[in-house]
Enzyme design. Structure first.
Site, PDB file in Angstrom:
ATOM      1  N   TYR A   1     -72.729  -4.598   8.744  1.00  0.00           N
ATOM      2  CA  TYR A   1     -71.345  -4.315   8.358  1.00  0.00           C
ATOM      3  C   TYR A   1     -70.781  -3.254   9.300  1.00  0.00           C
ATOM      4  O   TYR A   1     -70.965  -3.361  10.504  1.00  0.00           O
ATOM      5  CB  TYR A   1     -71.307  -3.914   6.874  1.00  0.00           C
TER       6      TYR A   1
ATOM      7  N   LYS B   1     -74.712 -31.303  -5.392  1.00  0.00           N
ATOM      8  CA  LYS B   1     -74.597 -31.755  -4.005  1.00  0.00           C
ATOM      9  C   LYS B   1     -75.027 -30.650  -3.046  1.00  0.00           C
ATOM     10  O   LYS B   1     -75.735 -30.889  -2.057  1.00  0.00           O
ATOM     11  CB  LYS B   1     -73.137 -32.137  -3.734  1.00  0.00           C
TER      12      LYS B   1
END
Length: 462
Positions: free
Chosen positions: A113, A168
């Site tokens: 970060y 899925k």
């Protein structure tokens, strides 16, 4: 009668007398109702009482309630809790986000970060193409739906469609090592769907459209393919078509026929049926007759048809066949069903040619009983996992997207779809093919690799 299945596994928490006879009676009673007992475990023993966990597969919710009632009738048995294993699997959803690089200290934080991340942002700003390498775009697909055409359920909306989209995503990861995320849209407006998908596209390396009703699904896919620089794939259309062609390639080997010579009857001319017809034609099929609710599609009668069904009517049925589905079976070599259950009696297949091939893929109930259909057909396949030869889209999309993401291909052409089909078919060697083994199983780890390899080979040739 529908057989018990893992879709209706019940988990029972029971208190019973502490004796072997009492536990055995639990199993006998459950079995007598038609349930399949999959586990009996003693969780606790307290003097003359046992706490027992019993799991069993049932046919449906009514059967589950019947099982519980029968167990409650046994002297000394108390049903403390009734759990549904399928619902328990979905509690809190089925996927999660896990960081690839754990942050243990300030040095890690500075790289993952701030402030180090700013360097990577600037690199992408200066060279936008680097987003594909330096972000999740390299390996992430959006599974997009509006919930208007969920398999077997229809228009149930985006929230109710989420469990399918999550499933899925799980399959993408397990079989293709592709990260996927559900994007369920609370709109049925095609223009709005197109606009939203275009707006979120920078985060993804591909778009998998799922369970969007026809005919708008055709236009949504076409527009997005034209306007995005990442691959767009409608699995209900092309995934089904890929696996159907793969199964047919091997089935024709068994009966000794060529695709250009066979007569094909296609029941169902929606998204899947249209894609199947086009892919089979690209592979050499010359005689396909599509059947909708009103009978055979023909160029002689296209009034009121949307442009996609009209194309099918004008480009298939060269013999101008008319009449009902049952009438159209006479002399047919191949029946492919992507429509609805119990349209045919097994005896209806008797008029098909010798060496008939039947793909009854409606789910959960096939167009014709597959067990009895085997009395009339040389090869029978379904979309179900509890019969041989399951034609399942999971054989196609994980490996296809693995190959697409690896190569950077954005144009999913008909020839690319054919390559994927032949990749799946090739997993089974010619000397292994049999009437009950024309298509690899869903857990065959060779499949995704074969499809991805076929896509990479196609990319090299292009």
């Amino acid at each position: 009668m529908v057989q018990p299945s893992p879709s209706y596994t019940v988990a029972l928490y029971l208190e019973v007398p502490a004796s072997q006879k009492a536990v055995a009676r639990l199993v006998d009673t459950a079995t007598a109702t038609g349930a399949i007992v999959t586990g009996v475990d003693v969780a606790d023993a307290d003097g003359d009482k046992l706490t027992v966990n019993l799991t069993a597969d049932t046919r449906d919710s009514k059967h589950r309630n019947e099982l519980v009632a029968k167990l409650e009738e046994i002297d000394g048995v108390v049903v403390r809790n009734v759990g549904d294993s399928t619902f328990l699997t979905h509690v809190g959803g089925k996927i999660e986000v896990v960081g690839k690089y754990p942050i243990h200290n300030r040095r890690d934080l500075a790289r993952v970060y701030t402030p180090g991340v700013a360097r990577v942002c600037k690199a992408i700003y200066d060279h936008p193409e680097r987003a594909r390498m330096l972000t999740i775009k390299k390996n992430t697909v959006a599974v997009v739906t509006d919930g208007t055409a969920v398999l077997g359920l229809g228009d149930i909306g985006p929230s109710a469609a989420m469990p399918v989209m999550e499933g899925k995503a799980v399959l993408f990861k397990q079989f293709g090592n592709v990260d996927a995320w559900p994007v369920a849209l609370d709109t049925k407006d095609p223009e709005e769907i197109i606009s939203i998908v275009k707006a979120i596209a920078p985060a993804y390396g591909g778009i998998n459209l799922e369970d969007i009703a026809a005919p708008k699904c055709f236009d949504i896919e076409a527009r997005l393919r034209e306007e995005l620089d990442i691959p767009v794939f409608h699995d209900d259309q092309h995934g089904t078509a890929i696996v159907t062609l793969a199964a047919l390639i091997n089935a024709l080997k068994i009966v000794g026929k060529k695709i250009e010579d066979v007569r094909i009857v296609l029941s169902g001319v929606g998204a899947a049926g249209s894609a199947i017809a086009k892919l089979l034609m690209a592979h050499g099929a010359t005689d396909i007759v599509g059947y909708g609710r009103t009978g055979a599609l023909s160029s002689a009668n296209t009034e009121g048809m949307n442009e996609h069904r009209k194309w099918l009517a004008e480009n298939t049925n060269p013999r101008q066949v008319t009449g009902s589905l049952k009438e159209g079976l006479k002399g047919a070599d191949v029946f492919i069903g992507v429509s609805s259950g119990n349209l045919l009696e097994p005896e209806d297949l008797e008029v098909m040619s010798d060496g008939a091939i039947v793909f009854a893929m409606a789910n959960p109930i096939p167009e014709v009983d597959p067990i009895r259909a085997a009395d009339y057909a040389a090869v029978v396949a379904t979309g179900r996992s509890d019969f041989p030869n399951q034609i399942n889209n999971v054989l196609a999309f994980p490996g296809l997207f693995r190959g697409l993401l690896d190569t950077g291909i954005t144009d999913i052409s008909t020839e690319l779809l054919r390559a994927a089909s032949t990749g799946i078919a090739s997993v089974i060697a010619d000397d292994e093919i049999s009437p009950v083994y024309i298509i690899p199983g869903a857990f065959d780890t060779r499949v995704a690799d074969a499809v991805a390899k076929a896509v990479r080979k196609f990319a090299e040739a292009e």
